[in-house]
Scaffold this motif. Sequence first.
Motif, PDB file in Angstrom:
ATOM      1  N   PRO A 103      53.801 -63.171  26.568  1.00  0.00           N
ATOM      2  CA  PRO A 103      53.210 -64.436  27.048  1.00  0.00           C
ATOM      3  C   PRO A 103      52.871 -64.416  28.532  1.00  0.00           C
ATOM      4  N   ARG A 130      46.218 -72.549  27.678  1.00  0.00           N
ATOM      5  CA  ARG A 130      46.881 -72.343  26.393  1.00  0.00           C
ATOM      6  C   ARG A 130      46.553 -70.937  25.905  1.00  0.00           C
ATOM      7  N   ARG A 139      47.833 -67.652  23.962  1.00  0.00           N
ATOM      8  CA  ARG A 139      48.796 -67.207  22.966  1.00  0.00           C
ATOM      9  C   ARG A 139      48.546 -65.745  22.614  1.00  0.00           C
TER      10      ARG A 139
END
Length: 388
Positions: free
Chosen positions: A140, A293, A295
């Motif tokens: 991440p 965001r 991922r």
Amino acid sequence: MTESPAAPLPPPEARRRLREAASLTQDQLAARMGVTPGTVRAWESGRTTPRGRRREAYAKLLNTLATEEAVRSPQSAPAAEPQPEPVPASVPVVVAVGAESADGPLLTAEPPDGPPRPLPERAALTPAQAFDALYEFGAPALVRQVYLLTGRRELARESVERAFQLAWERWPEVARDPDPVGWVRAAAYEYALSPWQRFRPRHRHPEPPPADAGAHALLNVLLTLPPPHRRTLVLHDGVGLGLPETAAETEASTPAAAGRLLHARAAVAALLPELADPSALHRRMTELASAERLRAAAPPTVRVNSERRARFWTRAAIAFTAALIGTTALAMRTTPTHYVPPVAPGSTVHGVPPRVAPGALSDAELDLRRKLRSELQDGPQRLVPSAG
């Protein structure tokens, strides 16, 4: 001054435990030692070790913290702390080393919008379990770092996955590396900053910018920097590596890395004066990376894709080798075994007119043909010459 054997240092795990037991942050410990927080992180992860007077001061400080801990809780003294069981040779201590080498807020064990995830303890893990733990810990944050380098979300995810696929292919080497997260980070940066990326159709058009105007401006400034300067700035001011570690990872000398860092900071400060302070720049880069965001795929998916890719290239190599062997065998089968002299070129014979294609007869030739056809074709008269 060389390292003094009279002032040994505890293991990296014990250094961090003693600091946390004294309720000290890395910044506070760095201020007491007169170093940067990145240097303290490197000491506690085992990547580097202090030398000379700094080593003696660090050992003295750790001894003081250990004494204070013993006074607070005698049963938890470091001398009585049980040593962990060694990990088998087939499964190196990749999780423990990789977890402790987290480099600042951009490389944390928890996602930006979730609770912290406990790292697995040192135990006899299988290679797949160790790889999954390393991936869940580092992927991440690495995606966010690569996003700062490229400004592309999909390229950031793809670069990190490709780097971890390469790490799984070379897992024995990566597992024994002192900083496996750094190994994967270098591979991801190299793939993301490759000049061949500009020729891919999906990367020719820009992606939607960040919603925040300040984040958009910072990202535009970062993308205007040359790739080596941008990478140095992200590693030093974003990830928090020291200057020697940054120079080593970018394969440059320490003076060259320092020059790149100064030029990058000057370029950012020229366009965004409020970010002239490195601490403010670090904070803004952290906010920019954490606001997106981003991922990554699941660890089993990365391992399966890596194995599938390895099988594809293995079969391609076998097919190419078989085709090469077949071509060589065919050439050896059809090649003459003895010397065959070439046909000599033709030569012109003097006095003989060249052969030409038949064409229309001239008037003289037509008269001659009519004369021959009108006279007798057989008999003794043909043998007697006529006068005139």
